[in-house]
Design an enzyme around this catalytic site. Structure first.
Site: not given
Length: 249
Positions: A134, A147
């Site tokens: 990501s 995250y």
């Protein structure tokens, strides 16, 4: 026919990737915890004339992963896509259980599958490991602590593995998507609050779709064997950085 294992294939980027790799001539092995979803996808692909096999799997269960690896006759491509985010709390308020869960699925899950399938990937003579990270693995932002930490760790796996496998016939590709509207990601992160999930994309005319990201994965995988796409960052035009997004009124 080359075999491609796709984790997290029950929905979103994983399902879209499986469809595109199947269309590109791969036998896709669909893994995810939701057996009904991968069974349905396998039926869809088989009905379309493609080769697909579902296998219910929790990537955080190492014994199950090892049993899965032993069941495969061969493996040419591994797409480490299983992952996810939980919560948007700042570091000082983050729940260690959430951090641990994100680390387990994003990082340990990737480690488990990669370690278990690496012998087969090397034996193929032309293996490819894809790690879907990501943009959160490349730049921090408030409320993303757990995250971000997990995705930075995944990014480091890709970069380190590429160095360690140099000289062996395995490519390591990292795909790092930015804002992507996928089935379930934001809803899961917002703990089922659909309104908060929708607000993530509010005013953004065209966030990426699962198909957009899958297209980059399939493109990278199908390059000639000597071509390694080390890192491909893909964002919607409206997103210049994690924290800078154009939102229309």
């Amino acid at each position: 026919m080359p075999t491609a294992v796709v984790t997290g294939a029950s929905s979103g980027i994983g399902a879209a990737t499986a469809r595109q790799l199947a269309a590109a001539g791969h036998h896709v092995v669909l893994t995810a915890r939701r057996k009904d979803r991968i069974d349905a996808l396998a039926e869809e692909l088989t009905a379309a004339g493609y080769a697909a096999t579902p296998y219910a799997l929790d990537v955080t269960d190492r014994a199950a992963v090892d049993a899965f690896a032993a069941s495969l006759e061969s493996c040419d491509v591994l797409v480490n896509n299983a992952g996810g985010a939980l919560g948007t709390e700042q570091v000082e308020a983050g729940d260690p259980a959430d951090w641990r869960a994100m680390y387990e699925v994003n990082v340990i899950g990737t480690l488990n599958l990669t370690q278990a399938l690496l012998p087969a990937l090397v034996a193929s003579g032309d293996g490819t490991v894809v790690i879907v990270t990501s943009t959160a693995g490349h730049a921090v932002y408030e409320g993303g602590g757990g995250y971000v930490a997990a995705k930075f760790a995944e990014h480091s796996i890709a970069a380190t593995l590429r160095l360690e496998l140099n000289g062996r016939p395995v490519r390591v590709i990292e795909i790092a998507p930015g804002m992507t509207r996928t089935e379930g990601f934001a809803v899961t992160r917002m703990r089922g609050d659909a309104e908060k999930a929708a607000a993530v994309y509010a005013g953004v005319k065209e966030p990426l779709t699962s198909e957009d990201v899958a297209d980059t994965i399939a493109w990278a995988v199908t390059r000639p064997a000597h071509v390694n796409v080390d890192l491909l960052v893909v964002r919607p035009r409206a997103q210049a950085a994690n924290y800078k997004v154009h939102r229309e009124p």
